[in-house]
Design a protein around this motif. Sequence first.
Motif, PDB file in Angstrom:
ATOM      1  N   MET F   1       0.843  -1.191   0.000  1.00  0.00           N
ATOM      2  CA  MET F   1       0.000   0.000   0.000  1.00  0.00           C
ATOM      3  C   MET F   1       0.879   1.241   0.000  1.00  0.00           C
ATOM      4  O   MET F   1       1.936   1.260   0.637  1.00  0.00           O
ATOM      5  CB  MET F   1      -0.900   0.005   1.239  1.00  0.00           C
ATOM      6  CG  MET F   1      -2.025   1.028   1.164  1.00  0.00           C
ATOM      7  SD  MET F   1      -2.907   1.235   2.743  1.00  0.00           S
ATOM      8  CE  MET F   1      -1.737   2.259   3.662  1.00  0.00           C
ATOM      9  N   PHE F   2       0.431   2.245  -0.734  1.00  0.00           N
ATOM     10  CA  PHE F   2       1.175   3.495  -0.754  1.00  0.00           C
ATOM     11  C   PHE F   2       0.655   4.452   0.315  1.00  0.00           C
ATOM     12  O   PHE F   2      -0.540   4.474   0.626  1.00  0.00           O
ATOM     13  CB  PHE F   2       1.051   4.161  -2.127  1.00  0.00           C
ATOM     14  CG  PHE F   2       1.810   3.448  -3.193  1.00  0.00           C
ATOM     15  CD1 PHE F   2       3.164   3.684  -3.384  1.00  0.00           C
ATOM     16  CD2 PHE F   2       1.182   2.501  -3.998  1.00  0.00           C
ATOM     17  CE1 PHE F   2       3.867   3.007  -4.375  1.00  0.00           C
ATOM     18  CE2 PHE F   2       1.890   1.822  -4.985  1.00  0.00           C
ATOM     19  CZ  PHE F   2       3.228   2.067  -5.176  1.00  0.00           C
ATOM     20  N   MET F   3       1.565   5.211   0.885  1.00  0.00           N
ATOM     21  CA  MET F   3       1.218   6.268   1.834  1.00  0.00           C
ATOM     22  C   MET F   3       1.930   7.524   1.360  1.00  0.00           C
ATOM     23  O   MET F   3       2.855   7.455   0.571  1.00  0.00           O
ATOM     24  CB  MET F   3       1.722   5.901   3.227  1.00  0.00           C
ATOM     25  CG  MET F   3       1.099   4.631   3.764  1.00  0.00           C
ATOM     26  SD  MET F   3       2.079   3.947   5.128  1.00  0.00           S
ATOM     27  CE  MET F   3       3.471   3.248   4.216  1.00  0.00           C
ATOM     28  N   HIS F   4       1.501   8.646   1.901  1.00  0.00           N
ATOM     29  CA  HIS F   4       2.088   9.903   1.431  1.00  0.00           C
ATOM     30  C   HIS F   4       2.341  10.825   2.612  1.00  0.00           C
ATOM     31  O   HIS F   4       1.574  10.854   3.573  1.00  0.00           O
ATOM     32  CB  HIS F   4       1.119  10.580   0.444  1.00  0.00           C
ATOM     33  CG  HIS F   4       1.667  11.823  -0.177  1.00  0.00           C
ATOM     34  ND1 HIS F   4       1.398  13.086   0.301  1.00  0.00           N
ATOM     35  CD2 HIS F   4       2.488  11.992  -1.245  1.00  0.00           C
ATOM     36  CE1 HIS F   4       2.030  13.986  -0.452  1.00  0.00           C
ATOM     37  NE2 HIS F   4       2.695  13.350  -1.404  1.00  0.00           N
ATOM     38  N   ASN F   5       3.464  11.533   2.505  1.00  0.00           N
ATOM     39  CA  ASN F   5       3.754  12.578   3.491  1.00  0.00           C
ATOM     40  C   ASN F   5       3.907  13.886   2.730  1.00  0.00           C
ATOM     41  O   ASN F   5       4.565  13.927   1.688  1.00  0.00           O
ATOM     42  CB  ASN F   5       5.062  12.250   4.232  1.00  0.00           C
ATOM     43  CG  ASN F   5       5.335  13.252   5.338  1.00  0.00           C
ATOM     44  OD1 ASN F   5       5.433  14.464   5.094  1.00  0.00           O
ATOM     45  ND2 ASN F   5       5.450  12.762   6.562  1.00  0.00           N
ATOM     46  N   LYS F   6       3.297  14.922   3.254  1.00  0.00           N
ATOM     47  CA  LYS F   6       3.257  16.161   2.461  1.00  0.00           C
ATOM     48  C   LYS F   6       4.605  16.823   2.276  1.00  0.00           C
ATOM     49  O   LYS F   6       4.752  17.715   1.436  1.00  0.00           O
ATOM     50  CB  LYS F   6       2.247  17.137   3.056  1.00  0.00           C
ATOM     51  CG  LYS F   6       0.858  16.809   2.585  1.00  0.00           C
ATOM     52  CD  LYS F   6      -0.183  17.762   3.074  1.00  0.00           C
ATOM     53  CE  LYS F   6      -1.519  17.071   3.005  1.00  0.00           C
ATOM     54  NZ  LYS F   6      -1.634  15.922   3.943  1.00  0.00           N
ATOM     55  N   ARG F   7       5.578  16.444   3.065  1.00  0.00           N
ATOM     56  CA  ARG F   7       6.909  16.978   2.814  1.00  0.00           C
ATOM     57  C   ARG F   7       7.507  16.264   1.597  1.00  0.00           C
ATOM     58  O   ARG F   7       7.359  15.058   1.420  1.00  0.00           O
ATOM     59  CB  ARG F   7       7.813  16.782   4.026  1.00  0.00           C
ATOM     60  CG  ARG F   7       7.345  17.621   5.222  1.00  0.00           C
ATOM     61  CD  ARG F   7       8.113  17.293   6.472  1.00  0.00           C
ATOM     62  NE  ARG F   7       9.495  17.753   6.422  1.00  0.00           N
ATOM     63  CZ  ARG F   7      10.449  17.291   7.222  1.00  0.00           C
ATOM     64  NH1 ARG F   7      10.173  16.353   8.119  1.00  0.00           N
ATOM     65  NH2 ARG F   7      11.674  17.760   7.124  1.00  0.00           N
ATOM     66  N   LEU F   8       8.185  17.035   0.778  1.00  0.00           N
ATOM     67  CA  LEU F   8       8.820  16.457  -0.405  1.00  0.00           C
ATOM     68  C   LEU F   8      10.093  15.704  -0.026  1.00  0.00           C
ATOM     69  O   LEU F   8      10.680  15.965   1.026  1.00  0.00           O
ATOM     70  CB  LEU F   8       9.183  17.561  -1.397  1.00  0.00           C
ATOM     71  CG  LEU F   8       8.019  18.355  -1.985  1.00  0.00           C
ATOM     72  CD1 LEU F   8       8.548  19.585  -2.731  1.00  0.00           C
ATOM     73  CD2 LEU F   8       7.218  17.479  -2.934  1.00  0.00           C
ATOM     74  N   GLN F   9      10.537  14.831  -0.909  1.00  0.00           N
ATOM     75  CA  GLN F   9      11.818  14.178  -0.646  1.00  0.00           C
ATOM     76  C   GLN F   9      12.962  15.185  -0.740  1.00  0.00           C
ATOM     77  O   GLN F   9      14.006  15.014  -0.118  1.00  0.00           O
ATOM     78  CB  GLN F   9      12.052  13.016  -1.632  1.00  0.00           C
ATOM     79  CG  GLN F   9      13.091  12.033  -1.106  1.00  0.00           C
ATOM     80  CD  GLN F   9      13.468  10.944  -2.081  1.00  0.00           C
ATOM     81  OE1 GLN F   9      13.019  10.937  -3.217  1.00  0.00           O
ATOM     82  NE2 GLN F   9      14.317  10.020  -1.649  1.00  0.00           N
ATOM     83  N   TYR F  10      12.781  16.219  -1.543  1.00  0.00           N
ATOM     84  CA  TYR F  10      13.792  17.259  -1.662  1.00  0.00           C
ATOM     85  C   TYR F  10      13.078  18.604  -1.754  1.00  0.00           C
ATOM     86  O   TYR F  10      12.146  18.769  -2.539  1.00  0.00           O
ATOM     87  CB  TYR F  10      14.663  17.045  -2.910  1.00  0.00           C
ATOM     88  CG  TYR F  10      16.013  17.720  -2.806  1.00  0.00           C
ATOM     89  CD1 TYR F  10      17.124  17.006  -2.339  1.00  0.00           C
ATOM     90  CD2 TYR F  10      16.173  19.062  -3.141  1.00  0.00           C
ATOM     91  CE1 TYR F  10      18.366  17.617  -2.220  1.00  0.00           C
ATOM     92  CE2 TYR F  10      17.414  19.678  -3.019  1.00  0.00           C
ATOM     93  CZ  TYR F  10      18.503  18.947  -2.554  1.00  0.00           C
ATOM     94  OH  TYR F  10      19.735  19.548  -2.431  1.00  0.00           O
ATOM     95  N   THR F  11      13.521  19.558  -0.977  1.00  0.00           N
ATOM     96  CA  THR F  11      12.906  20.879  -0.930  1.00  0.00           C
ATOM     97  C   THR F  11      13.041  21.611  -2.270  1.00  0.00           C
ATOM     98  O   THR F  11      14.114  21.592  -2.878  1.00  0.00           O
ATOM     99  CB  THR F  11      13.577  21.711   0.175  1.00  0.00           C
ATOM    100  OG1 THR F  11      13.511  20.956   1.391  1.00  0.00           O
ATOM    101  CG2 THR F  11      12.878  23.044   0.362  1.00  0.00           C
TER     102      THR F  11
END
Lengths: 303, 303, 303, 303, 303, 303
Positions: F1-11
Amino acid sequence: MFMHNKRLQYTVRVSETNPGLANLMLEQFGGPQGELAAAMRYFTQALSEDDPGRKDMLLDIATEELSHLEVIGSIVAMLNKGAKGRLAEGVEEQAEMYRSITGGGNDSHITQVLYGAGTPLTNSAGVPWTAAYIDTIGDPTCDLRSNIAAEARAKIIYERLINTTPDPGVREALGFLMTREIAHQKSFEKALYAIEPNFPPGKLPGDQRFTDKYYDMSQGDTDQRGPWNEGEQWEYVTERDEQLAVDGRDGSATVQMTAAEMELVKQTALRTSSDRTRNPVTGVDLGGGPGGGSNIPGSGRRH
Amino acid sequence: MFMHNKRLQYTVRVSETNPGLANLMLEQFGGPQGELAAAMRYFTQALSEDDPGRKDMLLDIATEELSHLEVIGSIVAMLNKGAKGRLAEGVEEQAEMYRSITGGGNDSHITQVLYGAGTPLTNSAGVPWTAAYIDTIGDPTCDLRSNIAAEARAKIIYERLINTTPDPGVREALGFLMTREIAHQKSFEKALYAIEPNFPPGKLPGDQRFTDKYYDMSQGDTDQRGPWNEGEQWEYVTERDEQLAVDGRDGSATVQMTAAEMELVKQTALRTSSDRTRNPVTGVDLGGGPGGGSNIPGSGRRH
Amino acid sequence: MFMHNKRLQYTVRVSETNPGLANLMLEQFGGPQGELAAAMRYFTQALSEDDPGRKDMLLDIATEELSHLEVIGSIVAMLNKGAKGRLAEGVEEQAEMYRSITGGGNDSHITQVLYGAGTPLTNSAGVPWTAAYIDTIGDPTCDLRSNIAAEARAKIIYERLINTTPDPGVREALGFLMTREIAHQKSFEKALYAIEPNFPPGKLPGDQRFTDKYYDMSQGDTDQRGPWNEGEQWEYVTERDEQLAVDGRDGSATVQMTAAEMELVKQTALRTSSDRTRNPVTGVDLGGGPGGGSNIPGSGRRH
Amino acid sequence: MFMHNKRLQYTVRVSETNPGLANLMLEQFGGPQGELAAAMRYFTQALSEDDPGRKDMLLDIATEELSHLEVIGSIVAMLNKGAKGRLAEGVEEQAEMYRSITGGGNDSHITQVLYGAGTPLTNSAGVPWTAAYIDTIGDPTCDLRSNIAAEARAKIIYERLINTTPDPGVREALGFLMTREIAHQKSFEKALYAIEPNFPPGKLPGDQRFTDKYYDMSQGDTDQRGPWNEGEQWEYVTERDEQLAVDGRDGSATVQMTAAEMELVKQTALRTSSDRTRNPVTGVDLGGGPGGGSNIPGSGRRH
Amino acid sequence: MFMHNKRLQYTVRVSETNPGLANLMLEQFGGPQGELAAAMRYFTQALSEDDPGRKDMLLDIATEELSHLEVIGSIVAMLNKGAKGRLAEGVEEQAEMYRSITGGGNDSHITQVLYGAGTPLTNSAGVPWTAAYIDTIGDPTCDLRSNIAAEARAKIIYERLINTTPDPGVREALGFLMTREIAHQKSFEKALYAIEPNFPPGKLPGDQRFTDKYYDMSQGDTDQRGPWNEGEQWEYVTERDEQLAVDGRDGSATVQMTAAEMELVKQTALRTSSDRTRNPVTGVDLGGGPGGGSNIPGSGRRH
Amino acid sequence: MFMHNKRLQYTVRVSETNPGLANLMLEQFGGPQGELAAAMRYFTQALSEDDPGRKDMLLDIATEELSHLEVIGSIVAMLNKGAKGRLAEGVEEQAEMYRSITGGGNDSHITQVLYGAGTPLTNSAGVPWTAAYIDTIGDPTCDLRSNIAAEARAKIIYERLINTTPDPGVREALGFLMTREIAHQKSFEKALYAIEPNFPPGKLPGDQRFTDKYYDMSQGDTDQRGPWNEGEQWEYVTERDEQLAVDGRDGSATVQMTAAEMELVKQTALRTSSDRTRNPVTGVDLGGGPGGGSNIPGSGRRH
């Protein structure tokens, strides 16, 4: 049967030629939100529709969209008319011709060189129209919702096009086309809600365990709430463990195979197994530059 | 940032392999109404959305659709697992292999021969997925309507797929996926109507002369009326003359050209003019069979 | 402006439903030689055509092709009507439904599952219609030749379809559609030869050194001659040396670059130069099985 | 079997690099009227052709078109050579690089960034070549007509390209390629008319009731007549009633269904029937702005 | 320049006609891993390649792939020859013709009806070949890697096809074609490693902070380790917080806008803002069936 | 299952808006070498992969690529943010709006007019992303080679993009994405060489007569030699006769047909035979201009 009258549904008066603007207008001729897509969306629905009222409405509007295709196409043709003459006669000095063809600042060069400053069924980037744009699936409550959305989108594209030109004749004709999208959206809304119930679409009911859950899959920062996931209707699920394997099993994927199938799968696995105990030399090692490669004795590499 | 957990959102239990059924299931993997289209529709909207609430919702649902893509893809992979082994090892007698590859009665041959009985991003006819399926245009009231319609369509395709298999594990997983489309449609409806006003979309108002007219373009038989063209809201226009050139001008298309442009257009017209006074001999005359051709003296034809 | 009458141009009477046959018929609905392609080919030409006679003819025939699109689409809809009901209601036992969907022996499964047994704008393989099928380029002598060829092709596809069904009503309607292609070809031929001269198309004359040469590029066996390369009109060139660099220079490709450009090209050449003096170890050497690999000391490989 | 000689069929001398012009030239490399389309059109016909004379001709010309693909591709490569070096070495200041990449005024940016200033098989708008451009259907009288039309179109595109550049070397090579299209058209014409009869194509005769009728489907203004619809050959049908249901029946579409099929169709109709007696509240009513919405008591809307 | 000899590179002897098998073979004629893709991949690279050694190799192999296209196309033509005759003459009873066209169990119907049992440039599902299959980007170390991978894939597709037919002549020719992919892969590997260094491709070095990190983005169950993420070369990052915003900032996306831009963005935000304090009535509420809808006073709904 | 975090992997920090640059960046968002193609390539492989180690790696990297899709998409969104506001509010004077939309010098007009200055899944020429870009075939040694090549290509496209902008924030983020392609290539190389043997791919051995031959198909000038065709491993075949019909037979294509099939083929041949003894009058003769046509007595032509 279709018939045609040479008078347009709306008079087109263009005040000067402009192949760059012509190219932008193609968006509503052969683009995804354009008039051919609209006409064909409703026409294909009409052919398979058995309800006489909806069928009649779909044919009315499909036919009007064909008439709009003609209006927007006529705008394109008028805007391109100067370029068409220049191109066909080729009397300009070549460097000047090159400048006039490529100087439009958008893809008007393709309309000119490939399509002779005509009215190709492409969008403004030169991408040919495709029936993949049409989302008819043969269920009336779905197809009407698709139509409502399509009319809304087309309205906006016309609005954007109107904002790109001060030519009063073009603006007026685009304004007519834009307005008709509004009228059509209203008709499709009436037709949708005249079917009761129309939600959920189709016959099969949903699984009651999952109809009112909202899975908070994107986290971080403060989660935003709104009527789409908040209120007594919704159960808001934010724990990752409750989002996984929501059926209560283990979240795996399995299949029962025959013995023969299992044997073959095992053979493949064996044949293509990874040796994880070893750190193999790879193409990167062979080809890497300073700092990237490795030392492989006897391989003749420079470093 | 995306993260992944190896457990599926819904457990997949397939009771026997069946590459033909696997191929049908591709419809919701790489087809126009499938999960990749859904995930990418919402993801592309989320990236450009500035409203924090809608952005969060779009990311939540996009992420869930990716998880659904994994569930439906796992169903396809399980159904294909037997074929994958057979194909990789090639131990069957060739005529038998031919039969098992082409005997599925639908396009499973392409999944097998080209994609190795895997999980290609095609629909069930082998047509590769294309972003032309995505109708995001960057306006929230349009895009939400597109999402509502898309969820409705996807619900129906799942319903059709559920009706094609008695396998309880597959049916249950498909039922979950179908149900979630219902839930998502509800969220998108709430989000649409939380924007006020949301109709007509965009900023430009329609031209009041044309917002309430219904053009009866398809005639013959008894015309059908309904709330979409009947009632005080609507002005029903059935006279052909009132449908034409509705702006009150002559329905022509004109452009003002420079003298130089006009000269070139005239040259082209002259060069490519049709001689309408003459009945020319044509290729058909040269090539026609008995009854179709003509007699051209000296041309050496048989008749 | 387009108008519509609910009566078809030709009555469609289908004697029994058959989704497999429906799918074949799609070839002339949304296929490359089908009626939408025809209608749009002529319609796009008409919009940009200034000659009033040809413009009228193109509009006449484009409109008739739209009417043919409706006839062939109605055939498809009738043939699919039974499947549509079965699918929408889903009352059949699932295994039976699976068999009826996949048993058609061609791509009718896609028409059913994705398009609801409707009338999608695809060919009989489920490939969506694309404007890439349209070859309008905006020159009348070319476009008329394209039309002649298109009508000939469409005639043949109808002939093939007629040969696949004994249903008298379907055969009769297809026979009408086929016949109209013949009539349209005749009109387009007349229109082409009413332009004089119409060959070579365009304005620029050919280079006299190369207009009558025939290059015998495929050799071996006995070369075949015919009026296309034989006779006083033709100069037949069979010597390979006379086929090469026919301009009398060296057959190379060169460009004059600025010094800065040359410097950069040289840098790239140096950076990516091949060391041809060395026989490098490659990925194949690392990964080859018995008989395929090499011995690289210290690389830990098995053989 | 194909063989290759490194000398070109025509020497290419380019006097200065120009990625914008290179991009325009792609039209005849990977565009719909370009040399790959030509080569593949004739090659696919040749493979299935049994007539030894036509097969030989098709192979001769297909092979020459491949050689032309090489000539036009070499022109593109030479025009792009400066950009290729700049791009590969990346030594320019970035803003300057951006300007040189996007300043071409047409789609040369895609050729550069994605294809490395090479020779991609796209048209000048960056659309990848597709076999949908090829209209081979496997009947010689059709395929030869398609070839004739294709050569005519290609001739015109070359003419347009010649008009865009003053570079004498490029013009000369393009002139050669253009001339060969003329020569090939002549060969294909000879080959078509060497088959007798060649019209109508195929075996089935047309329905005599409809071979000579011309339907005046587009009316309004003065209808234009010409040899394509006038003269003793033609019966000109202008009455709308005589254009409809020309078979003399009622112009309807009907199918005989089994009782079971009819029952299901009836069920669907009932389930999705429109209630036409009621004016339903719709999404538009809920979401309309001032002047567009309605008053729904208790719905909490602002107006 | 290309030349052609009518003898094939490998003799094709087919023991009986079989349009279904012909259709499968199309995979290597007009499919993504087929011979046209191979020929065009190497040919487009050759045209832009300046290194004389690699250019020669690319032309050698491109030319051989064209010869292979002819071999596989000839196999298709031979397998289809019976169907071609049946179809062209149409002498069979129609129901029998229908059975023979649709009974192949794969997409041979499209090859027959649309392409006349010829050799279309499609894959075995009828999808037209597209240059989107070609991954040439104009950098030699990349393009050679693409070629290596392409040869490996083509080898496997041939292996699968060989396993589907017992016809010794077909198997032998396919075996030759398969073997040549092996030989070509070896050549491309040599050419890649003759460039030193070839890794990383291009000129810009990687950011040393990130070249050796492996992000464990998929977790759950026991994570699997292997030489691709284990060993002294790798830093294995499994903590979610260390995968996020790896640059050490906040992981947000920001842009500096002008005051005017900001003002417009603010206006749009305001105009399309969601009212999150209210639970709006939606289309779902209006249209829901029992259990799905809501009660809206005065809206005239049944429940 | 995919999950998401609103922070990007790179700014992502963009220093000014620029829709033209945004459009170029689309190359790695929805282009063939972009992040969606990468994510979907690995994800489709992962679903069908049974080896737990490789499956985990593929899921890790697929998930990271989705996170990269988000980073590059965020760059596009930031660069477009100013245009989005301008477009949505439409407050500019129209001629100014036209200039800002078409003045970007590349295809940014399509991103703006059609996609609302958003983040469409197209390449920088506006061509919609297609799964035809994905080359997964379901064999691990092939698919890993495809992945290696894909990472190499993506690295170069990032390098080119980095060279087009001086914006430090954009360059830094692109640098991160570019670096990760290097790291991924290393992982895929390790995974490939951990399978032994991995060459030739698949199970069937090559035909020993043809594994080490190099056919010198392109001749003229001095042939170039290198390790790819020189050395003890290779047998270099340069005689044309030894390149033809390498199986030692006659290089023909034959099929055994039934008597009935032969009869039909003969009928077709007869019906469509070319009369080679005659020089037929053709359409070119009818339509040719001065110097191009012929004299046909009685045909009424002017010359």
